[in-house]
Every structure is written in structure tokens, then in C-alpha cells.
Design a protein around this motif. Structure first.
Motif, PDB file in Angstrom:
ATOM      1  N   SER A   1      -7.691  -4.822  -0.280  1.00 31.97           N
ATOM      2  CA  SER A   1      -7.580  -4.314  -1.653  1.00 31.97           C
ATOM      3  C   SER A   1      -8.405  -3.040  -1.842  1.00 31.97           C
ATOM      4  O   SER A   1      -8.193  -2.288  -2.792  1.00 31.97           O
ATOM      5  N   GLN A   2      -9.340  -2.780  -0.921  1.00 32.16           N
ATOM      6  CA  GLN A   2     -10.166  -1.570  -0.993  1.00 32.16           C
ATOM      7  C   GLN A   2      -9.502  -0.374  -0.311  1.00 32.16           C
ATOM      8  O   GLN A   2      -9.977   0.756  -0.427  1.00 32.16           O
ATOM      9  N   LEU A   3      -8.410  -0.624   0.409  1.00 34.41           N
ATOM     10  CA  LEU A   3      -7.710   0.446   1.118  1.00 34.41           C
ATOM     11  C   LEU A   3      -6.987   1.342   0.117  1.00 34.41           C
ATOM     12  O   LEU A   3      -6.433   0.863  -0.876  1.00 34.41           O
ATOM     13  N   SER A   4      -6.993   2.645   0.375  1.00 37.17           N
ATOM     14  CA  SER A   4      -6.254   3.575  -0.487  1.00 37.17           C
ATOM     15  C   SER A   4      -5.543   4.604   0.384  1.00 37.17           C
ATOM     16  O   SER A   4      -5.820   4.726   1.585  1.00 37.17           O
TER      17      SER A   4
ATOM     18  N   ALA B  78       0.661  -8.624  13.669  1.00 38.15           N
ATOM     19  CA  ALA B  78       0.563  -9.097  12.289  1.00 38.15           C
ATOM     20  C   ALA B  78       0.963  -7.992  11.322  1.00 38.15           C
ATOM     21  O   ALA B  78       0.475  -6.862  11.432  1.00 38.15           O
ATOM     22  N   TYR B  79       1.849  -8.330  10.389  1.00 41.66           N
ATOM     23  CA  TYR B  79       2.231  -7.433   9.291  1.00 41.66           C
ATOM     24  C   TYR B  79       1.743  -8.071   7.997  1.00 41.66           C
ATOM     25  O   TYR B  79       2.417  -8.912   7.412  1.00 41.66           O
ATOM     26  N   ARG B  80       0.535  -7.666   7.565  1.00 42.13           N
ATOM     27  CA  ARG B  80      -0.068  -8.252   6.365  1.00 42.13           C
ATOM     28  C   ARG B  80       0.297  -7.416   5.148  1.00 42.13           C
ATOM     29  O   ARG B  80       0.020  -6.211   5.104  1.00 42.13           O
ATOM     30  N   PRO B  81       0.945  -8.013   4.149  1.00 48.93           N
ATOM     31  CA  PRO B  81       1.315  -7.237   2.960  1.00 48.93           C
ATOM     32  C   PRO B  81       0.096  -6.621   2.282  1.00 48.93           C
ATOM     33  O   PRO B  81      -0.950  -7.263   2.146  1.00 48.93           O
ATOM     34  N   LEU B  82       0.251  -5.368   1.875  1.00 50.90           N
ATOM     35  CA  LEU B  82      -0.806  -4.668   1.150  1.00 50.90           C
ATOM     36  C   LEU B  82      -0.598  -4.823  -0.353  1.00 50.90           C
ATOM     37  O   LEU B  82       0.544  -4.930  -0.817  1.00 50.90           O
ATOM     38  N   PRO B  83      -1.683  -4.805  -1.122  1.00 55.01           N
ATOM     39  CA  PRO B  83      -1.514  -4.754  -2.577  1.00 55.01           C
ATOM     40  C   PRO B  83      -0.652  -3.550  -2.959  1.00 55.01           C
ATOM     41  O   PRO B  83      -0.763  -2.479  -2.357  1.00 55.01           O
ATOM     42  N   THR B  84       0.216  -3.726  -3.934  1.00 56.65           N
ATOM     43  CA  THR B  84       1.154  -2.673  -4.331  1.00 56.65           C
ATOM     44  C   THR B  84       0.448  -1.363  -4.650  1.00 56.65           C
ATOM     45  O   THR B  84       0.973  -0.274  -4.385  1.00 56.65           O
ATOM     46  N   ALA B  85      -0.764  -1.446  -5.184  1.00 58.18           N
ATOM     47  CA  ALA B  85      -1.483  -0.242  -5.608  1.00 58.18           C
ATOM     48  C   ALA B  85      -1.845   0.684  -4.450  1.00 58.18           C
ATOM     49  O   ALA B  85      -2.058   1.885  -4.659  1.00 58.18           O
ATOM     50  N   VAL B  86      -1.902   0.166  -3.230  1.00 62.14           N
ATOM     51  CA  VAL B  86      -2.353   0.990  -2.098  1.00 62.14           C
ATOM     52  C   VAL B  86      -1.403   2.159  -1.863  1.00 62.14           C
ATOM     53  O   VAL B  86      -1.819   3.314  -1.750  1.00 62.14           O
ATOM     54  N   LEU B  87      -0.105   1.879  -1.779  1.00 67.57           N
ATOM     55  CA  LEU B  87       0.880   2.930  -1.502  1.00 67.57           C
ATOM     56  C   LEU B  87       1.881   3.111  -2.641  1.00 67.57           C
ATOM     57  O   LEU B  87       2.798   3.917  -2.536  1.00 67.57           O
ATOM     58  N   GLY B  88       1.732   2.343  -3.700  1.00 65.24           N
ATOM     59  CA  GLY B  88       2.656   2.452  -4.817  1.00 65.24           C
ATOM     60  C   GLY B  88       3.974   1.749  -4.577  1.00 65.24           C
ATOM     61  O   GLY B  88       4.960   2.002  -5.264  1.00 65.24           O
ATOM     62  N   GLY B  89       4.020   0.879  -3.601  1.00 69.88           N
ATOM     63  CA  GLY B  89       5.250   0.155  -3.277  1.00 69.88           C
ATOM     64  C   GLY B  89       4.963  -0.886  -2.220  1.00 69.88           C
ATOM     65  O   GLY B  89       3.892  -1.494  -2.201  1.00 69.88           O
ATOM     66  N   ILE B  90       5.911  -1.076  -1.309  1.00 70.02           N
ATOM     67  CA  ILE B  90       5.779  -2.108  -0.280  1.00 70.02           C
ATOM     68  C   ILE B  90       5.153  -1.508   0.971  1.00 70.02           C
ATOM     69  O   ILE B  90       5.697  -0.581   1.575  1.00 70.02           O
ATOM     70  N   GLY B  91       4.002  -2.043   1.343  1.00 68.02           N
ATOM     71  CA  GLY B  91       3.318  -1.580   2.539  1.00 68.02           C
ATOM     72  C   GLY B  91       2.690  -2.744   3.279  1.00 68.02           C
ATOM     73  O   GLY B  91       2.504  -3.838   2.730  1.00 68.02           O
ATOM     74  N   PHE B  92       2.358  -2.500   4.542  1.00 70.74           N
ATOM     75  CA  PHE B  92       1.743  -3.522   5.383  1.00 70.74           C
ATOM     76  C   PHE B  92       0.607  -2.904   6.189  1.00 70.74           C
ATOM     77  O   PHE B  92       0.703  -1.758   6.646  1.00 70.74           O
TER      78      PHE B  92
ATOM     79  N   ARG C 139      -1.890   6.258  10.099  1.00 68.89           N
ATOM     80  CA  ARG C 139      -3.032   5.886  10.939  1.00 68.89           C
ATOM     81  C   ARG C 139      -4.265   5.741  10.053  1.00 68.89           C
ATOM     82  O   ARG C 139      -4.593   6.655   9.291  1.00 68.89           O
ATOM     83  N   PRO C 140      -4.970   4.597  10.122  1.00 72.62           N
ATOM     84  CA  PRO C 140      -6.222   4.477   9.370  1.00 72.62           C
ATOM     85  C   PRO C 140      -7.254   5.472   9.902  1.00 72.62           C
ATOM     86  O   PRO C 140      -7.447   5.587  11.112  1.00 72.62           O
ATOM     87  N   LEU C 141      -7.908   6.197   9.003  1.00 76.62           N
ATOM     88  CA  LEU C 141      -8.887   7.200   9.417  1.00 76.62           C
ATOM     89  C   LEU C 141     -10.169   6.564   9.943  1.00 76.62           C
ATOM     90  O   LEU C 141     -10.870   7.162  10.754  1.00 76.62           O
ATOM     91  N   GLN C 142     -10.487   5.359   9.476  1.00 75.42           N
ATOM     92  CA  GLN C 142     -11.654   4.612   9.962  1.00 75.42           C
ATOM     93  C   GLN C 142     -11.196   3.227  10.413  1.00 75.42           C
ATOM     94  O   GLN C 142     -11.426   2.232   9.721  1.00 75.42           O
TER      95      GLN C 142
END
Length: 199
Positions: A106-109, A39-53, A87-90
Motif C-alpha cells: 500500500s506504500q508503493l507509488s 507470484a502475482y499479488r494484486p496492488l491497491p488500485t491507487a498505486v497505478l490507478g487501475g489493475i496492477g500486480f 521495474r521497482p527502483l528500490q
């Protein structure tokens, strides 16, 4: 981490946004290919400042127990596209968010992620496909069963199909240590999430 969204970058993102299955391939050749969902779930733009999954890969019968979790960022570099890997730290905090709890993403940063140097995938448009390979240098280190290897990835992405081949290579002999021996996994898109892009 600002990125410019060119038409090609947006096209690749639209094709990548979704849940993919290799069920057909697994039925055709069960000795070599397990039934897998990625699964490639789109991330809110704010997480990486652009296109992320946010990415989860799991056996089809155990979607709630992904064996791979990652975050990828698509960026335009010159006339090509680079997929940056994190890599997610948690990881346990985000487990299941690709499908069942996507609103939690949306809580991911960026502070929750570790960039994986040497693991960028360099992508070029070739006709109706996006074709990518791990950046040169053999620096994407993966320890598997106590053995240090480097990851060599190839991918082909079309509108409805995603083919990927991850192989762990011995850093001395450059021979394959792990990964599919019968060729790439062929995934078909079964759920489309492109409407969530750039939100």
C-alpha cells in the motif's frame, strides 16, 4: 494511469491473481526445468490507478530471495489487453511483499517505478485462453552476463494455469542466447488472490 476495466480485463486479472508453481513440470523433467514459484499479488488500485500486480519469481526453496521483481499493469487497448512492465527502483524495499508482507504494498507509488519501454506484452483472448507476446520491435533490452539481448516473451493464461516462455535473443543474429530451451514453463495456481483485486 487510469484504465477501463472491461469484462475481459477483469477476467484476465482474476486468473492472474495468485501464486503459481511449476512443481509438476520440474518433477517430470528436472534436467530442463527448475522448481519455480511466481507470484502475482494484486496492488491497491491507487498505486497505478487501475489493475496492477507486484510480481516476484523465486526458486521454490528460496522464496525469500526472489531473482525477479517487477510491477505489471493491465490496460485495455482497443479490443486487446496490454501488460505494461515496470521495474521497482528500490527492489530490496519490496522484497518478500508478494507473499509475506503484502500490506506493505500500500506504500508503493508510481514514483517508485521505472517504466520499461519496448517491453509491453500484447494480449488477445483466444477461446478459453489469454495469449500474449512481446510488442514488435525487439526493443526490450536485457543485459545478461555482459551481453545485450532483447527479451521475447510469450504467455498463455487459463483459469488455473499460466505458461510463459522468456527468451533472450541476440539483436544481430536473432538467435536465442538465454532462457528455457525445452519450451515454456507451465505453472499451476496454488494460492488464489483474486479477492484482493480492485481494493
Amino acid at each position: 494511469m487510469e484504465s477501463t476495466s472491461s469484462p475481459e480485463l477483469l477476467q484476465m486479472a482474476r486468473w492472474l491473481a495468485g501464486d503459481f508453481s511449476n512443481q509438476e513440470q520440474a518433477w517430470e523433467n528436472p534436467p530442463f526445468f527448475a522448481s519455480i514459484r511466481v507470484a502475482y499479488r494484486p496492488l491497491p488500485t491507487a498505486v497505478l490507478g487501475g489493475i496492477g500486480f507486484y510480481v516476484e519469481q523465486a526458486y521454490s526453496g528460496h522464496l525469500e530471495e526472489p531473482y525477479r521483481q517487477a510491477v505489471v499493469e493491465l490496460t485495455q487497448v482497443g479490443d486487446g489487453i496490454v501488460i505494461r512492465n515496470y521495474r521497482p527502483l528500490q527492489p530490496q524495499r519490496w522484497r518478500g511483499c508478494a507473499r509475506g508482507r503484502a500490506e506493505q504494498l500500500s506504500q508503493l507509488s508510481a514514483a517508485d517505478l521505472a517504466y520499461l519501454p519496448g517491453c509491453d506484452v500484447q494480449v488477445k483472448r483466444q477461446g478459453s485462453l489469454f495469449v500474449g507476446v512481446t510488442e514488435p520491435g525487439c526493443r526490450c533490452c536485457v543485459v545478461r552476463n555482459g551481453q545485450t539481448t532483447y527479451l521475447q516473451t510469450t504467455l498463455h493464461l487459463s483459469e488455473n494455469e499460466f505458461c510463459s516462455h522468456d527468451r533472450g535473443m541476440d539483436p544481430v543474429t536473432h538467435r536465442q542466447v538465454w532462457g528455457a530451451v525445452a519450451g515454456p514453463f507451465r505453472f499451476r495456481k496454488v494460492v488464489d488472490w483474486q479477492a484482493e483485486l480492485l481494493q
